[in-house]
Scaffold this active site. Structure first.
Site, PDB file in Angstrom:
ATOM      1  N   ASP A 127      71.023  -2.412  98.220  1.00 43.33           N
ATOM      2  CA  ASP A 127      70.776  -3.753  97.672  1.00 43.33           C
ATOM      3  C   ASP A 127      71.246  -4.812  98.676  1.00 43.33           C
ATOM      4  O   ASP A 127      71.789  -4.483  99.732  1.00 43.33           O
ATOM      5  CB  ASP A 127      71.481  -3.906  96.306  1.00 43.33           C
ATOM      6  CG  ASP A 127      73.011  -3.804  96.395  1.00 43.33           C
ATOM      7  OD1 ASP A 127      73.604  -3.040  95.610  1.00 43.33           O
ATOM      8  OD2 ASP A 127      73.601  -4.472  97.264  1.00 43.33           O
ATOM      9  N   HIS A 156      72.287   3.702 104.452  1.00 42.75           N
ATOM     10  CA  HIS A 156      71.253   4.389 103.678  1.00 42.75           C
ATOM     11  C   HIS A 156      70.009   3.529 103.520  1.00 42.75           C
ATOM     12  O   HIS A 156      69.207   3.749 102.615  1.00 42.75           O
ATOM     13  CB  HIS A 156      71.794   4.820 102.303  1.00 42.75           C
ATOM     14  CG  HIS A 156      72.812   5.904 102.419  1.00 42.75           C
ATOM     15  ND1 HIS A 156      73.717   6.182 101.416  1.00 42.75           N
ATOM     16  CD2 HIS A 156      73.088   6.760 103.431  1.00 42.75           C
ATOM     17  CE1 HIS A 156      74.498   7.196 101.816  1.00 42.75           C
ATOM     18  NE2 HIS A 156      74.146   7.552 103.039  1.00 42.75           N
ATOM     19  N   ALA A 165      86.269  -3.183  91.700  1.00 40.65           N
ATOM     20  CA  ALA A 165      86.136  -4.013  92.905  1.00 40.65           C
ATOM     21  C   ALA A 165      86.152  -5.502  92.573  1.00 40.65           C
ATOM     22  O   ALA A 165      86.730  -6.308  93.305  1.00 40.65           O
ATOM     23  CB  ALA A 165      84.828  -3.647  93.615  1.00 40.65           C
TER      24      ALA A 165
HETATM   25  C1  BV8 Z   1      71.277  13.851 106.307  1.00 38.63           C
HETATM   26  C2  BV8 Z   1      69.385   5.870  99.461  1.00 38.63           C
HETATM   27  C3  BV8 Z   1      70.524  15.209 108.091  1.00 38.63           C
HETATM   28  C4  BV8 Z   1      68.250   6.221  98.558  1.00 38.63           C
HETATM   29  C5  BV8 Z   1      71.002   7.695  99.306  1.00 38.63           C
HETATM   30  C6  BV8 Z   1      76.939  17.336 105.520  1.00 38.63           C
HETATM   31  C7  BV8 Z   1      76.525  16.615 106.646  1.00 38.63           C
HETATM   32  C8  BV8 Z   1      75.287  15.987 106.664  1.00 38.63           C
HETATM   33  C9  BV8 Z   1      74.449  16.049 105.523  1.00 38.63           C
HETATM   34  C10 BV8 Z   1      74.857  16.748 104.421  1.00 38.63           C
HETATM   35  C11 BV8 Z   1      76.088  17.387 104.415  1.00 38.63           C
HETATM   36  N1  BV8 Z   1      76.214  17.994 103.202  1.00 38.63           N
HETATM   37  C12 BV8 Z   1      75.129  17.747 102.449  1.00 38.63           C
HETATM   38  C13 BV8 Z   1      74.281  17.013 103.174  1.00 38.63           C
HETATM   39  C14 BV8 Z   1      72.980  16.563 102.692  1.00 38.63           C
HETATM   40  C15 BV8 Z   1      73.021  15.227 101.969  1.00 38.63           C
HETATM   41  C16 BV8 Z   1      74.225  15.068 101.079  1.00 38.63           C
HETATM   42  O1  BV8 Z   1      75.236  14.484 101.480  1.00 38.63           O
HETATM   43  N2  BV8 Z   1      74.101  15.531  99.854  1.00 38.63           N
HETATM   44  C17 BV8 Z   1      75.190  15.393  98.892  1.00 38.63           C
HETATM   45  C18 BV8 Z   1      74.626  14.989  97.531  1.00 38.63           C
HETATM   46  C19 BV8 Z   1      75.942  16.709  98.860  1.00 38.63           C
HETATM   47  N3  BV8 Z   1      72.962  14.150 102.934  1.00 38.63           N
HETATM   48  C20 BV8 Z   1      71.755  13.747 103.351  1.00 38.63           C
HETATM   49  O2  BV8 Z   1      70.702  14.254 103.018  1.00 38.63           O
HETATM   50  C21 BV8 Z   1      71.742  12.592 104.342  1.00 38.63           C
HETATM   51  N4  BV8 Z   1      70.904  12.938 105.442  1.00 38.63           N
HETATM   52  O3  BV8 Z   1      72.322  14.381 106.308  1.00 38.63           O
HETATM   53  O4  BV8 Z   1      70.282  14.159 107.182  1.00 38.63           O
HETATM   54  C22 BV8 Z   1      69.463  15.101 109.125  1.00 38.63           C
HETATM   55  C23 BV8 Z   1      69.851  14.922 110.449  1.00 38.63           C
HETATM   56  C24 BV8 Z   1      68.866  14.852 111.406  1.00 38.63           C
HETATM   57  C25 BV8 Z   1      67.519  14.944 111.037  1.00 38.63           C
HETATM   58  C26 BV8 Z   1      67.150  15.092 109.707  1.00 38.63           C
HETATM   59  C27 BV8 Z   1      68.129  15.181 108.740  1.00 38.63           C
HETATM   60  C28 BV8 Z   1      71.098  11.360 103.705  1.00 38.63           C
HETATM   61  C29 BV8 Z   1      71.888  10.896 102.521  1.00 38.63           C
HETATM   62  C30 BV8 Z   1      71.344   9.548 102.036  1.00 38.63           C
HETATM   63  C31 BV8 Z   1      70.730   9.706 100.659  1.00 38.63           C
HETATM   64  N5  BV8 Z   1      70.326   8.394 100.165  1.00 38.63           N
HETATM   65  N6  BV8 Z   1      70.616   6.470  98.939  1.00 38.63           N
HETATM   66  C32 BV8 Z   1      68.343   5.511  97.249  1.00 38.63           C
HETATM   67  O5  BV8 Z   1      69.247   4.651  97.077  1.00 38.63           O
HETATM   68  O6  BV8 Z   1      67.476   5.784  96.406  1.00 38.63           O
HETATM   69  S1  BV8 Z   1      72.434   8.321  98.691  1.00 38.63           S
HETATM   70  C33 BV8 Z   1      73.014   7.460  97.345  1.00 38.63           C
HETATM   71  O7  BV8 Z   1      74.290   8.019  97.088  1.00 38.63           O
HETATM   72  C34 BV8 Z   1      73.276   5.978  97.531  1.00 38.63           C
HETATM   73  O8  BV8 Z   1      73.080   5.472  98.835  1.00 38.63           O
HETATM   74  C35 BV8 Z   1      74.741   5.874  97.185  1.00 38.63           C
HETATM   75  O9  BV8 Z   1      75.397   4.818  97.725  1.00 38.63           O
HETATM   76  C36 BV8 Z   1      75.179   7.157  97.758  1.00 38.63           C
HETATM   77  C37 BV8 Z   1      76.568   7.624  97.539  1.00 38.63           C
HETATM   78  O10 BV8 Z   1      76.874   7.472  96.206  1.00 38.63           O
HETATM   79  P1  BV8 Z   1      78.005   6.395  95.837  1.00 38.63           P
HETATM   80  O11 BV8 Z   1      77.665   5.108  96.501  1.00 38.63           O
HETATM   81  O12 BV8 Z   1      79.318   6.962  96.140  1.00 38.63           O
HETATM   82  O13 BV8 Z   1      77.745   6.208  94.303  1.00 38.63           O
HETATM   83  P2  BV8 Z   1      78.243   7.162  93.122  1.00 38.63           P
HETATM   84  O14 BV8 Z   1      77.516   6.759  91.888  1.00 38.63           O
HETATM   85  O15 BV8 Z   1      78.228   8.590  93.579  1.00 38.63           O
HETATM   86  O16 BV8 Z   1      79.791   6.778  92.954  1.00 38.63           O
HETATM   87  C38 BV8 Z   1      80.120   5.488  92.474  1.00 38.63           C
HETATM   88  C39 BV8 Z   1      81.612   5.372  92.600  1.00 38.63           C
HETATM   89  O17 BV8 Z   1      81.975   4.033  92.267  1.00 38.63           O
HETATM   90  C40 BV8 Z   1      82.369   6.285  91.658  1.00 38.63           C
HETATM   91  O18 BV8 Z   1      83.431   6.917  92.375  1.00 38.63           O
HETATM   92  C41 BV8 Z   1      82.941   5.324  90.606  1.00 38.63           C
HETATM   93  O19 BV8 Z   1      84.209   5.748  90.127  1.00 38.63           O
HETATM   94  C42 BV8 Z   1      83.086   4.058  91.397  1.00 38.63           C
HETATM   95  N7  BV8 Z   1      83.006   2.816  90.601  1.00 38.63           N
HETATM   96  C43 BV8 Z   1      82.328   2.600  89.444  1.00 38.63           C
HETATM   97  N8  BV8 Z   1      82.498   1.323  89.053  1.00 38.63           N
HETATM   98  C44 BV8 Z   1      83.290   0.725  89.997  1.00 38.63           C
HETATM   99  C45 BV8 Z   1      83.607   1.674  90.978  1.00 38.63           C
HETATM  100  N9  BV8 Z   1      84.381   1.391  92.044  1.00 38.63           N
HETATM  101  C46 BV8 Z   1      84.850   0.133  92.148  1.00 38.63           C
HETATM  102  N10 BV8 Z   1      84.578  -0.847  91.241  1.00 38.63           N
HETATM  103  C47 BV8 Z   1      83.813  -0.579  90.157  1.00 38.63           C
HETATM  104  N11 BV8 Z   1      83.553  -1.550  89.259  1.00 38.63           N
END
Ligand code: BV8
Length: 251
Positions: A109, A124, A242
């Site tokens: 965003d 991302h 936050a």
């Molecule tokens: C890649 C865009 C390789 C799309 C998103 C190890 C190394 C490398 C890769 C991997 C690896 N292990 C696994 C992988 C693969 C994968 C991955 O990480 N999977 C996970 C699920 C296990 N990673 C990938 O695929 C990445 N690419 O590695 O490519 C490569 C290399 C060369 C060539 C080809 C390929 C790409 C990952 C990007 C995915 N895209 N978003 C879209 O938005 O639709 S990810 C998505 O999750 C968002 O971007 C988001 O930001 C992100 C992370 O989530 P969070 O932001 O943390 O959000 P979440 O809801 O999880 O948590 C919210 C937190 O906020 C909570 O803790 C909560 O308590 C807290 N909270 C709530 N309210 C508040 C608060 N905090 C403060 N104040 C509040 N009020």
């Protein structure tokens, strides 16, 4: 770890003495603006939609109309949202003379920018940076306005090659923008304080960014109401939202 309403003294001292601050934000940073997080049970986007369904190149290839509808709805949510006091506090801090504050966000965003911040990197990608899925040409079209999630919306064809216009976000399995990731790593390596705000720390390689500071003994502070995958490696944690924590740190 502190969950008091008051700013934990050790965190306030770190914030006041820091001159090179790197802030990594996740979906929790946008939560108080009404933009759902990815994994929080009560508001998590993923609770109602499966990332494997919608945020992968395979899902786009299989059903672009469903994918396009989901992003159009999310974009309408973001357009209807306003930056909250936490966004404004970061922008205010960044404007302080003598402070080098760099924001690397996982969020797609534009709430940091609309609060007045300069964002170093969207690791991302960016909801609003539409491009052709085939030839990569940027598209200056807008999404259709969608108030409620709809199952399908016809995607738009590229004016250059006739391919389909896709969201400029990084899907699972896609590489992060190289420059954005490198700039974020460099910011962590050059910081004297790293704040990790509102991320579960589950998504790599973005989740590894704070480690580049921790490895140098630079303090890493987590701001998150809940424990996350970041917590174990953070030096300090403030269990606060936050929108309350950041204004208290900057005031
Ligand atoms: C890649 C865009 C390789 C799309 C998103 C190890 C190394 C490398 C890769 C991997 C690896 N292990 C696994 C992988 C693969 C994968 C991955 O990480 N999977 C996970 C699920 C296990 N990673 C990938 O695929 C990445 N690419 O590695 O490519 C490569 C290399 C060369 C060539 C080809 C390929 C790409 C990952 C990007 C995915 N895209 N978003 C879209 O938005 O639709 S990810 C998505 O999750 C968002 O971007 C988001 O930001 C992100 C992370 O989530 P969070 O932001 O943390 O959000 P979440 O809801 O999880 O948590 C919210 C937190 O906020 C909570 O803790 C909560 O308590 C807290 N909270 C709530 N309210 C508040 C608060 N905090 C403060 N104040 C509040 N009020």
């Amino acid at each position: 770890m502190s969950s008091s309403d008051q700013v934990p003294t050790e965190i306030l001292d770190l914030a006041r003495s820091a001159r090179r601050v790197t802030v990594l934000t996740g979906a929790g940073m946008s939560a108080e603006s009404g933009v759902p997080t990815f994994r929080d049970a009560q508001t998590g986007l993923w609770e109602r939609f499966d990332p494997a369904e919608l945020a992968t190149p395979e899902a786009w290839a299989e059903d672009p109309a469903q994918c396009w509808a989901w992003y159009a709805w999310r974009t309408s949510l973001v357009r209807g949202a306003e930056p909250h006091p936490g966004h404004l506090a970061l922008a205010q801090w960044q404007a302080h003379p003598g402070i080098d504050l760099r924001i690397s966000t996982q969020n797609v965003d534009d709430l940091h920018e609309r609060a007045g911040s300069t964002v170093l990197a969207h690791v991302h990608g960016d909801l609003f940076a539409l491009r052709c899925a085939d030839c990569g040409a940027p598209a200056d079209i807008g999404y259709p306005h969608v108030v409620e999630p709809v199952a399908h919306l016809d995607p738009v064809s590229c004016a250059v090659c006739g391919g389909l216009i896709r969201p400029g976000v990084v899907w699972f399995g896609e590489a992060l923008p190289e420059q954005a990731f490198q700039d974020s790593v460099e910011a962590a390596q050059e910081a004297d304080l790293v704040l990790v705000v509102g991320t579960s720390g589950l998504v790599y390689p973005a989740a590894s960014i704070p480690d580049f500071a921790g490895a140098r003994g630079v303090p890493v502070v987590e701001i998150n109401p809940r424990v996350s995958e970041v917590s174990a490696s953070a030096d300090h944690a403030w269990r606060a939202p936050a929108g309350r924590a950041l204004p208290a740190l900057v005031s």
